[in-house]
Design a protein around this motif. Structure first.
Motif, mmCIF file in Angstrom:
data_model
loop_
_atom_site.group_PDB
_atom_site.id
_atom_site.type_symbol
_atom_site.label_atom_id
_atom_site.label_comp_id
_atom_site.label_asym_id
_atom_site.label_seq_id
_atom_site.Cartn_x
_atom_site.Cartn_y
_atom_site.Cartn_z
ATOM 1 N N UNK A 81 30.840 47.614 35.666
ATOM 2 C CA UNK A 81 32.194 48.634 36.045
ATOM 3 C C UNK A 81 33.441 48.065 37.531
ATOM 4 N N UNK A 82 33.041 46.659 37.078
ATOM 5 C CA UNK A 82 33.657 46.016 38.399
ATOM 6 C C UNK A 82 34.814 45.034 37.666
ATOM 7 N N UNK A 83 35.164 43.849 38.673
ATOM 8 C CA UNK A 83 36.023 42.946 37.985
ATOM 9 C C UNK A 83 35.969 41.558 38.052
ATOM 10 N N UNK A 84 36.566 40.661 37.369
ATOM 11 C CA UNK A 84 35.915 39.521 37.100
ATOM 12 C C UNK A 84 36.898 38.390 37.805
ATOM 13 N N UNK A 85 36.170 37.598 39.104
ATOM 14 C CA UNK A 85 37.524 36.507 39.473
ATOM 15 C C UNK A 85 37.781 35.335 38.578
#
Length: 231
Positions: A81-85
Motif C-alpha cells: 500500500x505504500x510507495x517506493x523511494x
C-alpha cells in the motif's frame, strides 16, 4: 551495501510515517503477486519512523497503527500500500523491465486479425512508441496489457485471441511430447492410440503458437501431425 541495492518503502498512517528497507525489484514483484515471500523483499528487520535519521518506530506505535508488531505482517502492508523511494536510475531500470514484460505478454496474447498470425514484440513496442503509451510501474502486467491493447488498435490491426493446437505424435517421442505439451498449454483433450501414438489438443494464447510449434518440432524432430485453429 550500496544505495543501489535497496530503497525505502514508506507508508503514512494516521499522520505518522513508517519506513522499511527493501529490494526494489523484489518489492515490485511482491506487490504484483509474482513473488510470495516477504522475507526476500526485506533488507533488515526494523520498522523506522525515519530511516535516514535511524529513528525506529516503537512497538506501541506499531501495535496502534498495524494491530501487530510482526515485521512480516507490517512489511506486507507497507510494500503493498505504500510507495517506493526510487532513484532516477532505479526507476528507469525497473520501468524498462516492466515494459519488456508488458510487451511480451501482449505479443503472446494477440494476433493480426487479417492474417491470424502472431505480432512480434518489436512491432508491439514500435506501435506503443507511436501511440505514446507509457508504463505504470505499480500496476500489474495484466492490468496494463488490456488497456494498452485497446490503445494499440489505433495503430495496429490487433485482436486478443486463443488457439487450439491439435497434435498426433508417434510412439518414439510421445512420452517427451506429452510432458512438454502439458507444460505449454491447457489440455482440452488427450488420448493414447492403440499403436502408442499420442493425440492431444491444447489451448494457448494465440500469440504463442510459433513458440509451441517450434518446441513440438524440436522434441519430435518434425515427425508430428499438427493443426491450429485460432478463435
Amino acid at each position: 551495501m550500496s544505495n543501489r541495492e535497496y530503497v525505502i518503502a514508506r507508508l503514512e498512517k494516521s499522520g505518522s510515517k513508517f519506513e522499511i528497507l527493501v529490494d526494489p525489484d523484489k518489492a515490485l514483484k511482491y506487490r504484483e503477486g509474482s513473488l510470495k515471500d516477504i522475507n526476500e523483499v526485506l533488507v533488515g528487520d526494523i520498522v523506522y519512523k525515519d530511516v535516514k535519521k535511524g529513528d525506529k518506530a516503537s512497538p506501541q506505535e506499531l501495535q496502534k497503527n498495524f494491530g501487530t508488531t510482526d515485521i512480516k505482517i507490517i512489511a506486507d502492508v507497507i510494500v503493498k500500500k505504500g510507495e517506493l523511494q526510487l532513484t532516477t536510475e532505479q526507476r528507469r531500470k525497473l520501468l524498462e523491465q516492466k515494459k519488456k514484460l508488458v510487451i511480451n505478454y501482449i505479443s503472446k496474447s494477440v494476433i493480426d486479425p487479417k492474417t491470424k498470425t502472431p505480432i512480434p514484440p518489436q512491432r508491439i513496442e514500435k506501435a506503443m512508441e507511436e501511440a505514446k503509451i507509457s508504463i505504470d510501474l505499480y500496476k500489474t502486467v495484466e492490468e496494463q496489457a488490456s488497456k494498452i491493447i485497446k490503445e494499440l488498435t489505433r495503430i495496429l490491426p490487433i485482436k486478443v485471441a486463443r488457439a487450439l493446437i491439435t497434435v498426433k505424435v508417434p510412439p518414439v517421442t510421445a512420452g517427451k511430447a506429452y510432458s512438454e505439451l502439458r507444460r505449454l498449454g491447457d489440455v482440452k483433450n488427450e488420448k493414447w492410440l492403440n499403436d502408442g501414438s499420442l493425440y492431444m489438443e491444447i489451448e494457448i494464447p494465440a500469440g504463442m503458437q510459433n513458440d509451441v510449434i517450434d518446441s513440438i518440432n524440436r522434441i519430435t524432430k518434425g515427425d508430428v501431425e499438427l493443426s491450429i485453429k485460432v478463435f
